[in-house]
Write an enzyme that holds these catalytic residues in place. Structure first.
Site, PDB file in Angstrom:
ATOM      1  N   PRO A   2       0.823  -1.211   0.000  1.00 44.36           N
ATOM      2  CG  PRO A   2      -0.835  -1.593   1.582  1.00 44.36           C
ATOM      3  CD  PRO A   2       0.486  -2.118   1.097  1.00 44.36           C
ATOM      4  CD  GLU A   3       2.496   3.015  -4.468  1.00 33.84           C
ATOM      5  OE1 GLU A   3       2.592   4.186  -4.888  1.00 33.84           O
ATOM      6  OE2 GLU A   3       2.592   2.020  -5.231  1.00 33.84           O
ATOM      7  CG  HIS A  94      -4.749 -15.064   6.525  1.00 26.06           C
ATOM      8  ND1 HIS A  94      -3.737 -16.005   6.508  1.00 26.06           N
ATOM      9  CD2 HIS A  94      -5.557 -15.357   5.471  1.00 26.06           C
ATOM     10  CE1 HIS A  94      -3.917 -16.822   5.482  1.00 26.06           C
ATOM     11  NE2 HIS A  94      -5.012 -16.451   4.843  1.00 26.06           N
ATOM     12  NE  ARG A 156      18.075  11.393  -2.737  1.00 28.44           N
ATOM     13  CZ  ARG A 156      17.949  12.144  -1.661  1.00 28.44           C
ATOM     14  NH1 ARG A 156      18.692  13.237  -1.544  1.00 28.44           N
ATOM     15  NH2 ARG A 156      17.113  11.842  -0.702  1.00 28.44           N
TER      16      ARG A 156
END
Length: 286
Positions: A2-3, A94, A156
């Site tokens: 998940p973001e 689960h 970067r």
């Protein structure tokens, strides 16, 4: 994994259904789920029983419930779910951690099929747990400074997609939304960050914020049953994806077949016309 949009969707659900309710019992059903809580499962259970979360916060892909001066920190991993429902419903095999509440209302179950997620109590971490203080603000955080991020991005000396995935630079962006933002900005994932000019960086950061915002409105992206909100419902941003997971399908802007390339043991999706592959020094080395 998940973001930001998926984690923020879960955070909002917990804020609505859990904040302000007194925890009655906590049961750790799988010790791996609290592996970051070094004092062990029994201490984890005892530390939370009787307390009332007074808010739910997020930094990047982590979220936490404030319990007094402490924090109940959670990371969903690849398949973690925080599900709210009636206490009498059948229990999934689960379920890793089970919370009940003093009002006898809906319970909270941390379900994690692959057991990559985890929860832990961080003492004195209500405002920002020390374990995640190194994670950068995301584009919706008031502390996010676009000019500073743009400057750091251009120094970067790496590929632009790799930079977007660096949670110490900008948090909450993962594989899906990096590809989508790069497509919107018309930049190839292998473009070297030091070759980006000011307008390109501004366009990229705007695209990141735009795609995250649209995904959040849609409840996130669900490719399978492993990502759902606290009510067990899937997000539907996958219907709006322009390139991610669409190898060979027509680009939604120009119609060229979407390309998939290997990237850091994952994949990078792009349009060969809208996002021309850089040549020579404009291409990052992997």
């Amino acid at each position: 994994m998940p973001e930001l949009p998926e984690v923020e969707t879960v955070r909002r659900g917990l804020e609505h259904h859990v904040a302000g309710r007194a925890i009655e019992t906590v049961r750790v059903l799988h010790p791996r789920a609290v592996r970051r809580h070094l004092a062990g499962p029994a201490d984890f259970e005892a530390a939370l029983a009787g307390l009332s979360p007074d808010g739910v916060k997020r930094r990047g892909k982590y979220l936490w419930l404030s319990v007094g001066e402490d924090a109940l920190l959670a990371h969903l991993g690849m398949s973690g779910q925080l599900l709210v429902g009636e206490p009498g419903r059948p229990a999934s095999p689960h379920v890793r951690i089970w919370f009940t509440f003093a009002d006898s209302g809906p319970d909270l179950r941390f379900t994690d099929q692959r057991t990559f997620g985890h929860m832990c109590v961080v003492r004195g971490g209500a405002e920002l747990p020390a374990l995640i203080a190194h994670i950068a603000p995301d584009p919706f955080d008031p502390a996010f400074e676009p000019a500073a991020v743009a400057q750091r991005l251009r120094t970067r000396h790496t590929g632009v997609k790799r930079a977007l995935l660096d949670q110490s630079l900008i948090s909450g962006v993962g594989n899906i939304y990096a590809d989508e933002a790069l497509w919107r900005a018309g930049l190839h994932w292998a473009r070297a960050t030091e070759t980006l000019n000011g307008p390109e960086v501004s366009r990229l950061l705007a695209a990141v914020r735009e795609v995250l915002g649209e995904a959040l409105t849609a409840g996130g992206t669900s490719f399978d049953s492993l990502y759902v909100n606290v009510n067990g419902e899937s997000g539907y941003f996958d219907r709006s994806l322009a390139v991610y997971g669409r190898e060979g399908l027509p680009c939604r802007r120009c119609g060229a077949p979407v390309r998939r390339d290997p990237f850091m043991n994952r994949s990078a999706y792009s349009c060969p016309k809208c996002q021309p592959r850089p040549q020579g020094p404009r291409r990052a080395r992997w």
